[in-house]
Design a protein around this motif. Structure first.
Motif, PDB file in Angstrom:
ATOM      1  N   CYS A 109       1.129  -1.360  -0.050  1.00 18.24           N
ATOM      2  CA  CYS A 109       0.149  -0.015   0.164  1.00 18.24           C
ATOM      3  C   CYS A 109       0.747   1.358   0.004  1.00 18.24           C
ATOM      4  CB  CYS A 109      -0.973   0.249   1.273  1.00 18.24           C
ATOM      5  SG  CYS A 109      -2.169  -1.426   1.353  1.00 18.24           S
ATOM      6  N   ALA A 110       0.241   2.457  -0.527  1.00 19.49           N
ATOM      7  CA  ALA A 110       1.233   3.539  -0.733  1.00 19.49           C
ATOM      8  C   ALA A 110       1.146   4.227   0.708  1.00 19.49           C
ATOM      9  CB  ALA A 110       0.474   4.430  -1.664  1.00 19.49           C
ATOM     10  N   LYS A 162       1.229  -1.801   7.532  1.00 16.88           N
ATOM     11  CA  LYS A 162       0.041  -1.374   6.717  1.00 16.88           C
ATOM     12  C   LYS A 162      -1.011  -1.908   6.480  1.00 16.88           C
ATOM     13  CE  LYS A 162       3.584   1.592   3.795  1.00 16.88           C
ATOM     14  NZ  LYS A 162       3.640   1.930   2.407  1.00 16.88           N
ATOM     15  N   ASN A 163      -1.457  -2.415   7.746  1.00 20.63           N
ATOM     16  CA  ASN A 163      -2.571  -3.482   7.747  1.00 20.63           C
ATOM     17  C   ASN A 163      -3.716  -2.768   8.641  1.00 20.63           C
ATOM     18  OD1 ASN A 163      -1.428  -4.232  10.200  1.00 20.63           O
ATOM     19  ND2 ASN A 163      -1.091  -6.253   9.514  1.00 20.63           N
ATOM     20  N   LYS A 164      -3.336  -1.667   9.471  1.00 22.87           N
ATOM     21  CA  LYS A 164      -4.252  -1.053  10.390  1.00 22.87           C
ATOM     22  C   LYS A 164      -3.668   0.247  10.894  1.00 22.87           C
ATOM     23  CE  LYS A 164      -2.446  -3.212  14.763  1.00 22.87           C
ATOM     24  NZ  LYS A 164      -2.836  -4.086  15.859  1.00 22.87           N
ATOM     25  N   GLY A 212       0.241   6.205   3.819  1.00 25.11           N
ATOM     26  CA  GLY A 212      -1.010   6.705   4.342  1.00 25.11           C
ATOM     27  C   GLY A 212      -2.047   5.869   3.997  1.00 25.11           C
ATOM     28  N   GLU A 213      -1.856   4.584   3.513  1.00 27.21           N
ATOM     29  CA  GLU A 213      -3.033   3.843   2.995  1.00 27.21           C
ATOM     30  C   GLU A 213      -2.626   2.227   3.565  1.00 27.21           C
ATOM     31  OE1 GLU A 213      -3.344   3.632  -1.055  1.00 27.21           O
ATOM     32  OE2 GLU A 213      -4.475   5.454  -1.153  1.00 27.21           O
ATOM     33  N   ILE A 214      -3.766   1.775   4.092  1.00 26.86           N
ATOM     34  CA  ILE A 214      -3.696   0.188   4.591  1.00 26.86           C
ATOM     35  C   ILE A 214      -4.650  -0.486   3.671  1.00 26.86           C
ATOM     36  CG2 ILE A 214      -3.291   1.066   6.744  1.00 26.86           C
ATOM     37  CD1 ILE A 214      -6.159   0.840   7.671  1.00 26.86           C
ATOM     38  N   SER A 215      -4.531  -1.758   3.998  1.00 25.98           N
ATOM     39  CA  SER A 215      -5.605  -2.829   3.615  1.00 25.98           C
ATOM     40  C   SER A 215      -5.426  -3.930   4.659  1.00 25.98           C
ATOM     41  CB  SER A 215      -5.427  -3.639   2.186  1.00 25.98           C
ATOM     42  OG  SER A 215      -4.147  -4.260   2.386  1.00 25.98           O
ATOM     43  N   ASN A 216      -6.726  -4.228   5.288  1.00 22.96           N
ATOM     44  CA  ASN A 216      -6.724  -5.117   6.401  1.00 22.96           C
ATOM     45  C   ASN A 216      -7.455  -6.553   6.152  1.00 22.96           C
ATOM     46  OD1 ASN A 216      -9.295  -4.457   6.043  1.00 22.96           O
ATOM     47  ND2 ASN A 216      -9.617  -3.344   7.921  1.00 22.96           N
ATOM     48  N   THR A 217      -7.388  -6.839   4.855  1.00 20.40           N
ATOM     49  CA  THR A 217      -7.965  -8.321   4.356  1.00 20.40           C
ATOM     50  C   THR A 217      -7.101  -8.902   3.405  1.00 20.40           C
ATOM     51  OG1 THR A 217      -9.345  -7.362   2.662  1.00 20.40           O
ATOM     52  CG2 THR A 217     -10.470  -7.541   4.728  1.00 20.40           C
ATOM     53  N   THR A 218      -7.014 -10.363   3.342  1.00 20.60           N
ATOM     54  CA  THR A 218      -6.217 -11.131   2.329  1.00 20.60           C
ATOM     55  C   THR A 218      -6.582 -10.736   1.117  1.00 20.60           C
ATOM     56  OG1 THR A 218      -5.534 -12.584   4.219  1.00 20.60           O
ATOM     57  CG2 THR A 218      -5.400 -13.190   1.940  1.00 20.60           C
ATOM     58  N   ASP A 219      -5.947 -10.726   0.064  1.00 22.76           N
ATOM     59  CA  ASP A 219      -6.200 -10.578  -1.386  1.00 22.76           C
ATOM     60  C   ASP A 219      -7.070  -9.530  -1.735  1.00 22.76           C
ATOM     61  OD1 ASP A 219      -4.779 -12.946  -2.244  1.00 22.76           O
ATOM     62  OD2 ASP A 219      -6.559 -14.158  -1.808  1.00 22.76           O
ATOM     63  N   SER A 220      -6.722  -8.250  -0.772  1.00 20.18           N
ATOM     64  CA  SER A 220      -7.590  -6.997  -1.311  1.00 20.18           C
ATOM     65  C   SER A 220      -7.292  -6.552  -2.469  1.00 20.18           C
ATOM     66  CB  SER A 220      -7.090  -6.061  -0.169  1.00 20.18           C
ATOM     67  OG  SER A 220      -7.941  -4.595  -0.210  1.00 20.18           O
ATOM     68  N   ASP A 228      -7.838  -3.301  -3.371  1.00 15.25           N
ATOM     69  CA  ASP A 228      -7.430  -1.857  -3.153  1.00 15.25           C
ATOM     70  C   ASP A 228      -7.072  -1.561  -1.734  1.00 15.25           C
ATOM     71  OD1 ASP A 228      -8.469  -0.512  -5.647  1.00 15.25           O
ATOM     72  OD2 ASP A 228     -10.464  -1.461  -5.006  1.00 15.25           O
ATOM     73  N   CYS A 229      -6.307  -0.473  -1.461  1.00 16.33           N
ATOM     74  CA  CYS A 229      -5.786  -0.132  -0.266  1.00 16.33           C
ATOM     75  C   CYS A 229      -6.901   1.143  -0.174  1.00 16.33           C
ATOM     76  CB  CYS A 229      -4.389   0.393  -0.197  1.00 16.33           C
ATOM     77  SG  CYS A 229      -3.362  -0.831  -0.516  1.00 16.33           S
ATOM     78  N   PHE A 230      -6.760   1.717   1.348  1.00 16.51           N
ATOM     79  CA  PHE A 230      -7.732   2.714   1.535  1.00 16.51           C
ATOM     80  C   PHE A 230      -7.238   3.823   2.500  1.00 16.51           C
ATOM     81  CE2 PHE A 230      -9.203  -0.769   3.972  1.00 16.51           C
ATOM     82  CZ  PHE A 230      -9.378  -0.270   5.343  1.00 16.51           C
ATOM     83  N   PRO A 231      -7.422   5.062   2.275  1.00 10.41           N
ATOM     84  CA  PRO A 231      -6.699   5.967   3.394  1.00 10.41           C
ATOM     85  C   PRO A 231      -6.974   5.651   4.854  1.00 10.41           C
ATOM     86  CG  PRO A 231      -7.703   7.106   1.611  1.00 10.41           C
ATOM     87  CD  PRO A 231      -8.106   5.725   1.499  1.00 10.41           C
ATOM     88  N   CYS A 232      -6.104   5.926   5.638  1.00 17.72           N
ATOM     89  CA  CYS A 232      -6.370   5.702   7.152  1.00 17.72           C
ATOM     90  C   CYS A 232      -7.261   6.745   7.561  1.00 17.72           C
ATOM     91  CB  CYS A 232      -5.124   6.066   8.033  1.00 17.72           C
ATOM     92  SG  CYS A 232      -3.754   4.620   8.092  1.00 17.72           S
ATOM     93  N   PRO A 233      -7.956   6.788   8.658  1.00 14.28           N
ATOM     94  CA  PRO A 233      -8.799   7.807   9.175  1.00 14.28           C
ATOM     95  C   PRO A 233      -8.008   9.079   9.336  1.00 14.28           C
ATOM     96  CG  PRO A 233      -9.384   5.660  10.352  1.00 14.28           C
ATOM     97  CD  PRO A 233      -7.912   5.383   9.678  1.00 14.28           C
ATOM     98  N   ASN A 234      -8.879  10.339   9.609  1.00 14.65           N
ATOM     99  CA  ASN A 234      -8.374  11.183   9.752  1.00 14.65           C
ATOM    100  C   ASN A 234      -7.258  11.406  11.026  1.00 14.65           C
ATOM    101  OD1 ASN A 234      -9.225  12.633   7.470  1.00 14.65           O
ATOM    102  ND2 ASN A 234     -11.001  13.397   8.445  1.00 14.65           N
TER     103      ASN A 234
END
Length: 294
Positions: free
Chosen positions: A259-260, A286-288, A262-270, A272-278
């Motif tokens: 993940c880039a 980079k998983n939480k 500031g981004e995370i992914s919290n599931t296997t075989d995701s 997409d990655c998504f931005p962390c909360p503000n």
């Protein structure tokens, strides 16, 4: 399958793990395709039918001539004619042909599978008819050989058939099906470098769950080793990465991209990655979200 395997044999291709259906997984004529080494599949149990090989080897020129099918078999096996045909260049059989010395699928009764099923089917019908025409009277069995039998009577008695033959039990459930029993067949290399069918296990649906499979030998996989092959060309992507398909390859082939910032992914075989909360920042994997931004 014959057409497919013949085409694949024309030029080399990447090794594949073949999984055969019952219809071709035990077909002796396919053992010539050495790229199928390591193939596995289910097969109808093989069995030696008592007296069957002796019956087949009792064939004589006179018996063969009485049947068009056996005539074709005899003439094809010995490359001669039982009686001269006009315009044919083949010689006439002289009576010295010995079918007991013939090595062909006709005389090989070591791999009887479907044949054994036919054998048991005939016995099933025989048992059903016997139960219709024969009755126990005063401790003796009396049979009416002239009784007229209706098909529905035979069907009714078939449902009640319960006997053993050549080590195999025969009975039918409420749906008219026998108990599922199969051999697990593995195509293994023999000492001469050729392929042969090896029974490596059994499946018996009459046994309790967890005991239906019984493995008796190790499986030889496509590379000749004991390592079980995987069915995909890429391992699963762990959390903290995203899947990116490899261009021009099947959907099971992909790269795992971290993940880039500031981004995370919290599931296997995701995908997409998504931005962390503000006001949060990813942890090292980079998983939480881990801690507030400083």
């Amino acid at each position: 399958m014959k057409i497919l395997l013949e085409e694949l044999a024309r030029k080399p291709f990447p090794p594949k793990q073949w999984i055969g259906t019952e219809s071709w997984g035990t077909a002796p004529e396919f053992l010539k395709f050495d790229f199928c080494a390591g193939a596995i599949g289910f097969g109808i149990p093989q069995s030696l039918v008592p007296g069957f090989r002796e019956y087949l080897l009792d064939l004589s020129p006179a018996k063969a001539a009485a049947s068009q099918l056996l005539t074709e078999l005899w003439e094809g096996a010995f490359n001669c004619q039982l009686e001269r045909k006009a315009g044919s260049a083949d010689s006439v059989c002289d009576g010295t042909e010995d079918i007991q010395k013939l090595k062909s699928p006709y005389t090989d009764t070591s791999q009887l599978r479907v044949t054994n099923m036919v054998y048991k089917a005939v016995y099933s019908i025989a048992h059903a008819i016997h139960n219709i025409v024969c009755k126990k009277i005063n401790s003796t069995i009396q049979c009416d050989q002239f009784m007229k039998i209706e098909p529905l009577q035979v069907l009714d008695q078939l449902k009640r058939v319960n006997f053993s033959r050549n080590g195999y039990h025969v009975s039918f459930n409420a749906n008219g099906d026998p108990v599922a029993f199969y051999e697990l067949i593995n195509w293994q290399k023999n000492e001469n470098g050729g392929l042969e069918f090896v029974t490596v296990g059994h499946y018996d649906d009459s046994l309790p769950i967890g005991q239906k499979f019984n493995m008796i030998k190790n499986i030889s996989w496509l590379d000749g080793g004991g390592q079980v092959p995987v069915s995909v060309c890429s391992d699963s992507c762990p959390p903290g990465t995203r899947k990116v398909l490899q261009k021009g390859k099947p959907v099971c082939c992909y790269d795992c991209i971290p993940c880039a910032e500031g981004e995370i992914s919290n599931t296997t075989d995701s995908s997409d990655c998504f931005p962390c909360p503000n006001e949060f920042w990813p942890n090292e994997e980079k998983n939480k979200p881990d801690h507030l931004q400083g």
